[in-house]
Design an enzyme around this catalytic site. Structure first.
Site, PDB file in Angstrom:
ATOM      1  N   ASP A  18       0.905  -1.212  -0.096  1.00 55.92           N
ATOM      2  CA  ASP A  18       0.127  -0.146   0.100  1.00 55.92           C
ATOM      3  C   ASP A  18       0.870   1.356   0.037  1.00 55.92           C
ATOM      4  OD1 ASP A  18      -2.423   1.511  -0.073  1.00 55.92           O
ATOM      5  OD2 ASP A  18      -2.714   1.291   1.953  1.00 55.92           O
ATOM      6  N   ASN A  20       1.333   3.550  -2.824  1.00 54.09           N
ATOM      7  CA  ASN A  20       1.854   3.869  -4.137  1.00 54.09           C
ATOM      8  C   ASN A  20       1.459   5.376  -4.487  1.00 54.09           C
ATOM      9  OD1 ASN A  20       2.845   1.309  -4.343  1.00 54.09           O
ATOM     10  ND2 ASN A  20       1.632   0.835  -6.166  1.00 54.09           N
ATOM     11  N   ASN A  66     -10.366  -3.274  -6.848  1.00 56.81           N
ATOM     12  CA  ASN A  66      -9.656  -2.067  -7.714  1.00 56.81           C
ATOM     13  C   ASN A  66     -10.206  -2.119  -8.966  1.00 56.81           C
ATOM     14  OD1 ASN A  66      -6.227  -3.305  -6.105  1.00 56.81           O
ATOM     15  ND2 ASN A  66      -7.717  -1.651  -5.502  1.00 56.81           N
ATOM     16  N   GLU A 205       0.896 -13.759  11.929  1.00 53.90           N
ATOM     17  CA  GLU A 205       1.371 -12.499  12.773  1.00 53.90           C
ATOM     18  C   GLU A 205       1.278 -11.233  11.890  1.00 53.90           C
ATOM     19  OE1 GLU A 205       2.123 -12.349  15.898  1.00 53.90           O
ATOM     20  OE2 GLU A 205       1.947 -14.423  16.295  1.00 53.90           O
TER      21      GLU A 205
HETATM   22  C1  FPP Z   1      -2.181   0.034  -3.355  1.00 52.94           C
HETATM   23  O1  FPP Z   1      -1.537   1.220  -3.353  1.00 52.94           O
HETATM   24  C2  FPP Z   1      -1.360  -0.473  -4.511  1.00 52.94           C
HETATM   25  C3  FPP Z   1      -1.989  -1.197  -5.420  1.00 52.94           C
HETATM   26  C4  FPP Z   1      -3.630  -1.070  -5.505  1.00 52.94           C
HETATM   27  C5  FPP Z   1      -1.399  -1.906  -6.520  1.00 52.94           C
HETATM   28  C6  FPP Z   1      -0.136  -2.580  -6.372  1.00 52.94           C
HETATM   29  C7  FPP Z   1       0.494  -2.799  -7.414  1.00 52.94           C
HETATM   30  C8  FPP Z   1       1.911  -2.714  -7.725  1.00 52.94           C
HETATM   31  C9  FPP Z   1       2.813  -2.660  -6.392  1.00 52.94           C
HETATM   32  C10 FPP Z   1       2.735  -2.619  -9.138  1.00 52.94           C
HETATM   33  C11 FPP Z   1       2.418  -3.843  -9.957  1.00 52.94           C
HETATM   34  C12 FPP Z   1       2.274  -5.257  -9.360  1.00 52.94           C
HETATM   35  C13 FPP Z   1       3.166  -6.138  -9.935  1.00 52.94           C
HETATM   36  C14 FPP Z   1       3.145  -7.596  -9.281  1.00 52.94           C
HETATM   37  C15 FPP Z   1       4.122  -5.811 -11.093  1.00 52.94           C
HETATM   38  P1  FPP Z   1      -2.365   2.603  -3.536  1.00 52.94           P
HETATM   39  O2  FPP Z   1      -2.606   3.017  -4.989  1.00 52.94           O
HETATM   40  O3  FPP Z   1      -3.833   2.268  -2.989  1.00 52.94           O
HETATM   41  O4  FPP Z   1      -1.563   3.728  -2.667  1.00 52.94           O
HETATM   42  P2  FPP Z   1      -2.493   4.916  -2.057  1.00 52.94           P
HETATM   43  O5  FPP Z   1      -3.432   4.312  -0.816  1.00 52.94           O
HETATM   44  O6  FPP Z   1      -1.489   5.734  -1.625  1.00 52.94           O
HETATM   45  O7  FPP Z   1      -3.263   5.720  -2.982  1.00 52.94           O
END
Ligand code: FPP
Length: 246
Positions: A18, A20, A66, A205
């Protein structure tokens, strides 16, 4: 570098990746750049787990919820996944890592689904580590699908309802071939499970860190493992029972 005991590793680590979007905002970039950095952190985590000897790593890469994100973000995540599979397949094979998935992968975009099936097939005999991607995954849907399939099997005489126990139920879940996670890591300072492996995490855990996923490095993984190693897992028993004193 954080020190850990190499003889007391979690066999299965699950990660809710979480933060990104917040990482991108902090760096004055668009959300998609955050996901691209997140994909880089995936590579780092897979490499680190393989080096450490972690048997199974499950990554929550795309939840069933998502799908409700803006179309351009969903498209970018699908493209990132396809790119990851293209570039990483030879490395997974070289490092003897088996790719597996949990979730409704039939909903994924067709080219991504095809690549997933190809890489799963390519790596199916590898036994040094399992990289398990949760894609279009939601735990409540998984549990409901299991219940529906059990009812159908019962109607068709393939399942005796009296024989249903935790093991039987577990065999109806996506995770039928995987051990339960020993350690769950969630990044970005959020303290939620978010519909992830609800059944499977009964005795996992839980470890939460403020680090945003794109910043998650090997040392952050080691810190999480060190915290895990400092816990006493009692599985409902007493401390004396667990330490063998009775
Ligand atoms: C959550 O961050 C992340 C996701 C919904 C997507 C995860 C995807 C990746 C890490 C990249 C692609 C994956 C692979 C396996 C190549 P968010 O967008 O909810 O962050 P925020 O809460 O800060 O907005």
């Amino acid at each position: 570098m954080q020190k850990i005991d190499p003889h007391h590793l979690p066999g299965h680590i699950a990660i809710i990746m979480d933060g990104n979007g917040r990482w991108a905002k902090q760096h004055a970039m668009g959300r998609i750049r955050g996901h691209q950095k997140g994909a880089q952190a995936v590579r780092t985590a897979v490499t680190a787990c393989r080096e450490l000897g972690i048997a199974c790593l499950t990554l929550f890469a795309f939840s069933s919820e998502n799908w409700g994100r803006p179309g351009d973000e969903v498209n970018a995540l699908m493209a990132l996944l396809a790119d990851y599979l293209d570039k990483e397949a030879p490395k997974l094979q070289k490092r003897e890592i088996r790719l597996s998935t949990i979730g409704d992968i039939d909903r994924l975009y067709a080219p991504v689904r095809k690549k997933l099936l190809d890489v799963k097939k390519l790596t199916q005999s590898n036994d040094k580590m399992i990289l398990n991607l949760a894609l279009s995954y939601g735990s409540r849907d998984e549990i409901l699908a299991a219940v529906k399939k059990m009812l159908a099997d019962s109607r068709e005489g393939k399942l005796n309802p009296d024989a249903v126990d935790q093991d039987v139920f577990g065999r109806y879940l996506y995770t039928r071939d995987l051990p339960d996670p020993d350690l769950l890591i969630r990044t970005s300072g959020e303290y939620r499970i978010s519909n992830f492996l609800l059944w499977q995490m009964a005795y996992t855990e839980l470890y939460f860190t403020d680090v945003l996923w794109p910043d998650f490095k090997k040392d952050d993984l080691l810190k999480a493992i060190a915290a895990y190693q400092g816990r006493e897992r009692r599985f409902g028993l007493t401390s004396d029972q667990i330490s063998g004193r009775k």
